[in-house]
Design a protein around this motif. Structure first.
Motif, PDB file in Angstrom:
ATOM      1  N   ALA B   6     -64.816-136.360 -46.641  1.00 22.47           N
ATOM      2  CA  ALA B   6     -65.798-136.375 -47.727  1.00 22.47           C
ATOM      3  C   ALA B   6     -65.842-134.996 -48.382  1.00 22.47           C
ATOM      4  N   GLY B   7     -65.344-134.933 -49.603  1.00 28.83           N
ATOM      5  CA  GLY B   7     -65.365-133.683 -50.369  1.00 28.83           C
ATOM      6  C   GLY B   7     -64.667-132.537 -49.664  1.00 28.83           C
ATOM      7  N   VAL B   8     -63.491-132.801 -49.127  1.00 31.35           N
ATOM      8  CA  VAL B   8     -62.799-131.782 -48.315  1.00 31.35           C
ATOM      9  C   VAL B   8     -61.897-130.887 -49.167  1.00 31.35           C
ATOM     10  N   SER B   9     -62.101-129.607 -49.024  1.00 28.63           N
ATOM     11  CA  SER B   9     -61.211-128.627 -49.651  1.00 28.63           C
ATOM     12  C   SER B   9     -60.640-127.747 -48.545  1.00 28.63           C
ATOM     13  N   PHE B  10     -59.421-127.290 -48.763  1.00 31.79           N
ATOM     14  CA  PHE B  10     -58.791-126.391 -47.780  1.00 31.79           C
ATOM     15  C   PHE B  10     -57.962-125.356 -48.521  1.00 31.79           C
ATOM     16  N   ARG B  11     -58.076-124.125 -48.041  1.00 33.69           N
ATOM     17  CA  ARG B  11     -57.328-123.030 -48.666  1.00 33.69           C
ATOM     18  C   ARG B  11     -56.627-122.229 -47.576  1.00 33.69           C
ATOM     19  N   THR B  58     -53.155-122.852 -38.570  1.00 29.21           N
ATOM     20  CA  THR B  58     -52.668-122.237 -39.809  1.00 29.21           C
ATOM     21  C   THR B  58     -53.556-121.105 -40.286  1.00 29.21           C
ATOM     22  N   GLY B  59     -54.811-121.084 -39.855  1.00 32.74           N
ATOM     23  CA  GLY B  59     -55.782-120.168 -40.442  1.00 32.74           C
ATOM     24  C   GLY B  59     -56.272-120.762 -41.759  1.00 32.74           C
ATOM     25  N   GLY B  60     -57.037-120.005 -42.516  1.00 33.50           N
ATOM     26  CA  GLY B  60     -57.554-120.505 -43.775  1.00 33.50           C
ATOM     27  C   GLY B  60     -58.972-121.033 -43.623  1.00 33.50           C
ATOM     28  N   SER B  61     -59.488-121.607 -44.713  1.00 40.68           N
ATOM     29  CA  SER B  61     -60.877-122.081 -44.668  1.00 40.68           C
ATOM     30  C   SER B  61     -60.972-123.508 -45.176  1.00 40.68           C
ATOM     31  N   ARG B  62     -61.835-124.255 -44.524  1.00 38.93           N
ATOM     32  CA  ARG B  62     -62.043-125.662 -44.888  1.00 38.93           C
ATOM     33  C   ARG B  62     -63.497-125.871 -45.230  1.00 38.93           C
ATOM     34  N   SER B  63     -63.745-126.683 -46.240  1.00 41.30           N
ATOM     35  CA  SER B  63     -65.121-127.094 -46.516  1.00 41.30           C
ATOM     36  C   SER B  63     -65.133-128.610 -46.643  1.00 41.30           C
ATOM     37  N   GLY B  64     -66.330-129.196 -46.624  1.00 41.57           N
ATOM     38  CA  GLY B  64     -66.430-130.647 -46.661  1.00 41.57           C
ATOM     39  C   GLY B  64     -66.451-131.205 -45.258  1.00 41.57           C
TER      40      GLY B  64
END
Lengths: 236, 272
Positions: B6-11, B58-64
């Motif tokens: 639900a509304g997932v973003s990943f960078r 992998t590292g990075g940031s996730r939201s959602g």
């Protein structure tokens, strides 16, 4: 050149992994504790005989190949400059004996059986895997290096010839090897994680190696030999 | 429902754009869902996020919100609970080798052994998986001596031997010859009868026939979600090369959108 496991049926192959490791550890102690130079020299000869008995003459040749540069520099430093050739013989024999022992362990201990043996003793899988992966890292890197050599030669790199040319060829070979190994780390970590390597369950030992009374006796005898020689040398 | 985003973003670390952007999707057991898109669309990242490997490895940031089998795979507890329940097959087989097996049989058994199963259960699961992928005759071979295609089938057997409830496949047939690739894709609907399968692939001629549903990603955003015919037969998908060869030919000869995806589809359409 052999720096990894070679399937076989010699007594060393049949031995429990801990027995083989105990042998290598004992060799290290004896190489330094036995009277020099005859002690280390006899040890190197005994291990050479063991390698031949295990039908692993290539292990012996590999150990000699790795030892040769040491013998050369020891000969120059102690034999020609320092005029202490016995010192050169002692250190050379110590290096050859230890290298032969470690290469014999690498060639005869199946990494998976070593992991199984460690798991049976309650060692965490992550630690056991680290040890096993380290034992296999050299043959894997050698294969990758051979692939890189082929690829670079196809692209015109000349890796044979004078010492200068060989030295210059190291950079285009080493950089892809190191960067390739680093680049694979993430993917390997992902694959291992996805295959349950970090699972909370205690990993099942697939083929735990049998550990007989005779094997335990051999290990105790090796430990006793190491301690005995140290005590003898201290008292003497 | 076994997977819900639900509304997932990943960078990824060091990147200034999202590899996934506001993706919302639900995956159900019993169906093969194909996810495709152009290079950099975020298909592989979607699989890694569902498995919890992004950001864990992998590292990075996730939201959602990500829910895989009722757990958040990015948390420590979630990862422990999901161990072995989510299977992931990566495109390059040699980087997936356990590094401690000298036979194919041991390699396939690596995952089940990690789950602490009894040896009899491991042996049964390994035999079944090797039979299913046609690698039983390679059981005593050293996996390092296999061809890329053989090794990829071994790795697939290794993943399936863990009996995962969610199966994530990233270009599973990349190393296979045409017949081997066809065999793997034909197996997917059978495998999906018991689990949720998410397939990331650009081999759309084969994958389209194996999937029940398709997702189309474009620069990290989900731009289409529907049946395979709806998503891949769409004009936009065909125009960007995210469809089958037959659909591209159909568009080139001037057919109206809702393009046929296979020769059989085309024959049906022309004989209607």
């Amino acid at each position: 050149m052999i720096v990894g496991y070679v399937a076989g049926k010699s007594p060393l192959h049949q031995a429990h992994p801990f027995t083989a490791l105990a042998l290598a550890a004992t060799v290290v102690v004896l190489a330094f504790a036995l009277p020099a130079p005859q002690g280390p020299a006899a040890l190197a000869v005994a291990l050479a005989a063991l390698a031949l008995l295990a039908r692993l003459p290539r292990v012996l040749l590999t150990a000699l190949g790795f030892s040769l540069p040491f013998w050369f520099f020891l000969g120059v430093i102690h034999g020609l400059i320092g005029e202490t050739p016995l010192r050169a013989l002692t250190v050379g024999a110590q290096i050859t004996a230890m290298l032969t022992a470690f290469l014999l362990v690498l060639a005869t201990v199946h990494p998976a059986r070593l992991v199984d043996a460690l798991l049976q003793r309650g060692v965490p899988f992550s630690l056991a895997y680290l040890l096993s992966a380290t034992l296999q890292a050299v043959p894997r890197l050698r294969r990758q290096a051979a692939d890189i050599v082929e690829a670079q030669r196809c692209r015109g790199l000349r890796v044979r010839g004078s010492v200068w040319r060989r030295t210059r060829a190291v950079v285009p070979l080493a950089i892809p090897l190191v960067l390739g190994a680093l680049g694979e780390v993430d993917e390997r970590a992902m694959a291992l994680d996805a295959r349950g390597a970090a699972a909370p369950a205690h990993r099942t030992a697939l083929e735990p190696p049998p550990d007989s009374t005779a094997q335990r006796v051999v290990r105790w005898l090796l430990a006793a030999a190491a301690v005995g020689v140290i005590v003898w040398r201290v008292l003497a | 429902m076994s997977v819900r985003l639900a509304g997932v973003s990943f960078r990824y670390p060091g990147s200034d754009t999202d590899a996934l952007h506001e993706v919302s999707v639900t995956l159900r057991p019993g169906e093969v869902t194909l996810v495709t898109g152009r290079l950099g669309a975020g298909c592989s990242t979607l699989l890694l996020v569902i498995a919890g490997l992004a950001p864990h490895i992998t590292g990075g940031s996730r939201s959602g919100e990500v829910t895989t089998l009722d757990r958040d795979p990015a948390t420590r507890d979630g990862r422990k609970a999901l161990a072995g329940r989510v299977g992931l097959l990566l495109p390059t087989p040699w980087t997936q080798l356990s590094g401690m097996s000298f036979t194919v049989e041991e390699e396939v058994a690596f995952g089940p052994a990690n789950l602490g199963w009894r040896r009899a259960r491991i042996a049964g699961a390994v035999d079944e998986a090797m039979q299913r992928f046609g690698v039983a005759h390679l059981a005593r071979r050293d996996p390092r001596t296999l061809s890329g295609g053989e090794l990829q089938r071994v790795m697939f057997a290794g993943v399936l031997a863990m009996e995962p409830e969610v199966l994530l496949l990233d270009e599973p047939a990349l190393e296979l010859d045409p017949a081997g690739a066809q065999g793997v894709y034909e197996l997917l609907p059978v495998v999906a009868q018991e689990r949720t399968v998410l397939l990331a692939s650009t081999d759309l001629d084969r994958a389209a026939a194996a999937a029940h549903r398709a997702l189309l990603l474009d620069r990290g955003s989900l731009v289409a979600d529907g049946t395979v015919a709806e998503v891949l037969g769409n004009d936009g998908a065909v125009a960007t090369g995210c469809s089958t060869t037959v659909a591209e030919i159909a568009r080139a000869v001037g057919l109206t959108p809702g393009y046929p995806l296979s020769v059989a589809d085309a024959v049906r359409r022309f004989t209607r």
